[in-house]
Design a protein around this motif. Structure first.
Motif: not given
Lengths: 113, 116
Positions: A30-31, A33, A48, A92, A94, A98-99, B31, B50, B97-99, B103
């Motif tokens: 998704s991303s 870092q 990021t 990242t 998901i 949670a991620s 988190y 979480v 949320f990490l997306g 973040n």
């Protein structure tokens, strides 16, 4: 299991040289870092990247996210001794509510005078 | 600005001993994460949470347990220490949320553990 392979594992260069660190995976993230870690400390976030093909610059550091969001690169121009450290990429993903971050294997950079 | 605080910084255990690694954050982050880092390597996720009362396994959970009774604290428990658990342990927290592009994952300074 998602894997992120970094290359090279070790890099020793002289001040003023340019370098590129690669972070590759067969998984889509998704991303992504990039972190830098110094001895005895936790990783510190540098950047990021979220969009495929995205390029971000942080002074002499240029980060790129691959078009397919599976890989990334970090390019340092005119490296300085202060750039010395362990560079980690982290993707990242998901899952459910949670991620999570999956970290790369790391690239240890040493810049000498 | 305390951020994420880990204690102890260093510890030596004998095989079979147990211990708890403490992690506290004062940023009201939902988190929280525990990682281990072997020499010269990246970090591997052990457990994560979480929110208070909710925990889940990461990539390498065997030999560890966690609890999350409050938002601030996320202790990691080793019940029967083994040499394979010699590593540096990092706790981290994040507000989003990490997306989210906003973040940032904040790391503690780590606990260096040796099991002999």
């Amino acid at each position: 299991t998602q894997l992120l392979e970094q290359s090279p594992q070790f890099l020793s260069i002289q001040e003023g040289e340019n370098l590129t660190v690669y972070c590759n995976s067969s998984s889509v993230f998704s991303s992504l870092q990039w972190y830098r870690q110094e001895p005895g400390e936790g990783p510190v976030l540098l950047v990021t990247v979220v969009t495929g093909g995205e390029v971000k610059k942080l002074k002499r550091l240029t980060f790129q996210f691959g078009d397919a969001r599976k890989d990334s690169s970090l390019h340092i121009t005119a490296a300085q001794p202060g750039d010395t450290g362990l560079y980690l990429c982290a993707g990242t993903s998901i899952t459910g509510t949670a991620s999570k971050l999956t970290f790369g294997t790391g690239t240890r950079l040493q810049v000498t005078l | 600005n305390a951020g994420v605080t880990q204690t102890p910084k260093f510890r030596i255990l004998k095989i079979g001993q147990s211990m708890t690694l403490q992690c506290t954050q004062d940023m009201n982050h939902n988190y929280m994460y525990w990682y281990r880092q072997d020499p010269g390597m990246g970090l591997k996720l052990i457990y994560y949470s979480v929110g208070a009362g909710i925990t889940d396994k990461g990539e390498v959970p065997n030999g560890y347990n966690v609890s999350r009774s409050t938002t601030e604290d996320f202790p990691l428990r080793l019940e029967l220490a083994a040499p394979s658990q010699t590593s540096v342990y990092f706790c981290a927290s994040t507000p989003f949320f990490l997306g989210s592009q906003k973040n940032i994952q904040y790391f503690g300074a780590g606990t260096r553990l040796s099991v002999l």
